[in-house]
Design a protein around this motif. Structure first.
Motif, PDB file in Angstrom:
ATOM      1  N   VAL A  43      22.846 -10.307  55.541  1.00 34.37           N
ATOM      2  CA  VAL A  43      22.609 -10.038  56.954  1.00 34.37           C
ATOM      3  C   VAL A  43      21.786 -11.149  57.582  1.00 34.37           C
ATOM      4  CG1 VAL A  43      22.761  -7.539  56.649  1.00 34.37           C
ATOM      5  CG2 VAL A  43      20.548  -8.658  56.425  1.00 34.37           C
ATOM      6  N   ASN A  44      21.941 -11.287  58.896  1.00 36.14           N
ATOM      7  CA  ASN A  44      21.247 -12.332  59.643  1.00 36.14           C
ATOM      8  C   ASN A  44      20.673 -11.700  60.912  1.00 36.14           C
ATOM      9  OD1 ASN A  44      20.337 -14.814  60.480  1.00 36.14           O
ATOM     10  ND2 ASN A  44      22.329 -15.821  60.425  1.00 36.14           N
ATOM     11  N   PRO A  45      19.635 -10.857  60.785  1.00 36.17           N
ATOM     12  CA  PRO A  45      19.114 -10.109  61.936  1.00 36.17           C
ATOM     13  C   PRO A  45      18.408 -10.997  62.944  1.00 36.17           C
ATOM     14  CG  PRO A  45      17.700  -9.775  60.022  1.00 36.17           C
ATOM     15  CD  PRO A  45      18.895 -10.558  59.546  1.00 36.17           C
ATOM     16  N   VAL A  67      20.225  -7.066  48.842  1.00 31.88           N
ATOM     17  CA  VAL A  67      20.371  -7.454  50.245  1.00 31.88           C
ATOM     18  C   VAL A  67      19.779  -8.846  50.431  1.00 31.88           C
ATOM     19  CG1 VAL A  67      19.784  -6.950  52.636  1.00 31.88           C
ATOM     20  CG2 VAL A  67      20.268  -5.077  51.071  1.00 31.88           C
ATOM     21  N   ILE A  68      20.595  -9.746  50.933  1.00 34.26           N
ATOM     22  CA  ILE A  68      20.151 -11.098  51.259  1.00 34.26           C
ATOM     23  C   ILE A  68      19.879 -11.129  52.753  1.00 34.26           C
ATOM     24  CG2 ILE A  68      20.673 -13.563  51.130  1.00 34.26           C
ATOM     25  CD1 ILE A  68      20.656 -12.091  48.410  1.00 34.26           C
ATOM     26  N   VAL A  69      18.622 -11.368  53.126  1.00 27.48           N
ATOM     27  CA  VAL A  69      18.231 -11.408  54.537  1.00 27.48           C
ATOM     28  C   VAL A  69      17.956 -12.847  54.937  1.00 27.48           C
ATOM     29  CG1 VAL A  69      16.619 -10.598  56.289  1.00 27.48           C
ATOM     30  CG2 VAL A  69      17.222  -9.115  54.360  1.00 27.48           C
ATOM     31  N   VAL A  70      18.752 -13.362  55.853  1.00 25.70           N
ATOM     32  CA  VAL A  70      18.499 -14.689  56.403  1.00 25.70           C
ATOM     33  C   VAL A  70      17.409 -14.523  57.460  1.00 25.70           C
ATOM     34  CG1 VAL A  70      19.489 -16.681  57.577  1.00 25.70           C
ATOM     35  CG2 VAL A  70      20.878 -15.355  55.967  1.00 25.70           C
ATOM     36  N   ALA A 135      31.340 -14.700  77.083  1.00 19.10           N
ATOM     37  CA  ALA A 135      30.568 -13.690  76.353  1.00 19.10           C
ATOM     38  C   ALA A 135      30.082 -14.276  75.039  1.00 19.10           C
ATOM     39  CB  ALA A 135      31.415 -12.446  76.095  1.00 19.10           C
ATOM     40  N   ILE A 136      28.901 -13.869  74.600  1.00 16.88           N
ATOM     41  CA  ILE A 136      28.330 -14.328  73.337  1.00 16.88           C
ATOM     42  C   ILE A 136      28.050 -13.107  72.475  1.00 16.88           C
ATOM     43  CG2 ILE A 136      26.492 -15.634  72.225  1.00 16.88           C
ATOM     44  CD1 ILE A 136      26.090 -17.135  74.855  1.00 16.88           C
ATOM     45  N   ILE A 137      28.707 -13.025  71.342  1.00 14.97           N
ATOM     46  CA  ILE A 137      28.617 -11.848  70.473  1.00 14.97           C
ATOM     47  C   ILE A 137      27.981 -12.238  69.145  1.00 14.97           C
ATOM     48  CG2 ILE A 137      29.941 -10.067  69.263  1.00 14.97           C
ATOM     49  CD1 ILE A 137      31.997 -10.259  71.499  1.00 14.97           C
ATOM     50  N   ARG A 138      27.023 -11.434  68.706  1.00 20.02           N
ATOM     51  CA  ARG A 138      26.294 -11.719  67.474  1.00 20.02           C
ATOM     52  C   ARG A 138      26.842 -10.940  66.290  1.00 20.02           C
ATOM     53  NH1 ARG A 138      20.372 -10.344  69.654  1.00 20.02           N
ATOM     54  NH2 ARG A 138      21.571  -9.434  71.372  1.00 20.02           N
ATOM     55  N   LEU A 139      27.082 -11.638  65.186  1.00 20.40           N
ATOM     56  CA  LEU A 139      27.376 -10.988  63.913  1.00 20.40           C
ATOM     57  C   LEU A 139      26.064 -10.894  63.139  1.00 20.40           C
ATOM     58  CD1 LEU A 139      30.324 -11.690  64.727  1.00 20.40           C
ATOM     59  CD2 LEU A 139      30.761 -12.128  62.305  1.00 20.40           C
ATOM     60  N   GLU A 140      25.518  -9.703  63.078  1.00 20.41           N
ATOM     61  CA  GLU A 140      24.269  -9.487  62.364  1.00 20.41           C
ATOM     62  C   GLU A 140      24.527  -9.256  60.873  1.00 20.41           C
ATOM     63  OE1 GLU A 140      20.867  -8.827  64.430  1.00 20.41           O
ATOM     64  OE2 GLU A 140      22.170 -10.414  65.175  1.00 20.41           O
ATOM     65  N   SER A 141      25.704  -8.739  60.571  1.00 22.03           N
ATOM     66  CA  SER A 141      26.128  -8.561  59.174  1.00 22.03           C
ATOM     67  C   SER A 141      27.279  -9.508  58.894  1.00 22.03           C
ATOM     68  CB  SER A 141      26.579  -7.118  58.931  1.00 22.03           C
ATOM     69  OG  SER A 141      27.188  -6.985  57.662  1.00 22.03           O
TER      70      SER A 141
END
Length: 224
Positions: A43-45, A67-70, A135-141
């Motif tokens: 994930v990249n929160p 879980v790998i957290v960036v 539009a700008i959409i975030r991929l958090e996962s």
């Protein structure tokens, strides 16, 4: 595992947690939507609430997966990377994808997908340029790949003709190689790439070169 990551003009190995290595070692499928049976989560929160929900989710689940957290350190002090207590209130949860609430979907002609702190750079640039049709959409996962949530976002933009993946990392690094086939196979969307070219090192380590690269990828993102 919480790993610092972010192109802030510092030395090469300080700029990247080599997220591509973790993605390469995931069991995510390019042709079948992922489920909870992936070998680990990546994930990249981009907000405190998202980070809170990642940790909370990890503790309350009835199963255990790494879980790998960036975790870009710059977001610890970024004025826009904030959350309210309501974002962490009962009934809230981790969002694998965060849509764009600042644009009118009927006016959108281009959709930019991004993961991580680069989102804030793009939003700031969009505002500075007075752009209203993007539009700008975030991929958090990233893993599991959020196929259903991405498709739900794409459905909002009936007039969009261009779809771009923008990243700070070089083309052979970051998430590009991972998201590209999944967008095509699972979301029926062909992405154009905006970012640094192929390189043997994560970052130049030279401030002037870094600045020129950063400006070039921003220009490329909005010019496509």
């Amino acid at each position: 595992m919480i790993l610092p990551h972010g192109y802030d003009g510092a030395g090469p190995e300080h700029s990247s947690c080599h997220i591509e290595r973790f993605l390469q070692n995931s069991s995510s499928s390019e042709t079948v939507p992922d489920g909870d049976d992936v070998n680990w989560y990546i994930v990249n929160p981009t907000t405190p609430a998202q980070y809170f929900h990642v940790l909370r989710q990890q503790m309350i689940r009835n199963f255990r997966k790494p879980v790998i957290v960036v975790g870009p350190k710059v977001l610890l002090r970024h004025p826009a990377a904030t959350s309210t207590l309501l974002d962490m209130a009962p009934g809230t949860h981790f969002l694998p994808v965060i849509g764009d609430l600042d644009v009118n979907p009927d006016n959108v002609k281009k959709v930019i997908f991004v993961s991580g702190k680069h989102y804030y750079t793009l939003v700031g640039e969009r505002k500075a340029r007075g752009i209203t049709d993007t539009a700008i959409i975030r991929l958090e996962s990233l893993c599991p790949f959020p196929t259903l949530q991405i498709n739900a976002e794409l459905m909002k933009y009936k007039k969009a003709k261009k779809f771009v993946w923008s990243q700070e990392e070089h083309r052979n690094m970051g998430a590009w190689f991972f998201v590209h086939p999944r967008f095509e196979n699972l979301c029926s969307t062909k992405l154009e790439y905006a970012g640094r070219d192929v390189s043997g090192v994560p970052a130049s380590g030279v401030a002037q070169v870094h600045k020129a690269e950063a400006q070039a990828l921003i220009n490329q993102t909005f010019a496509l």
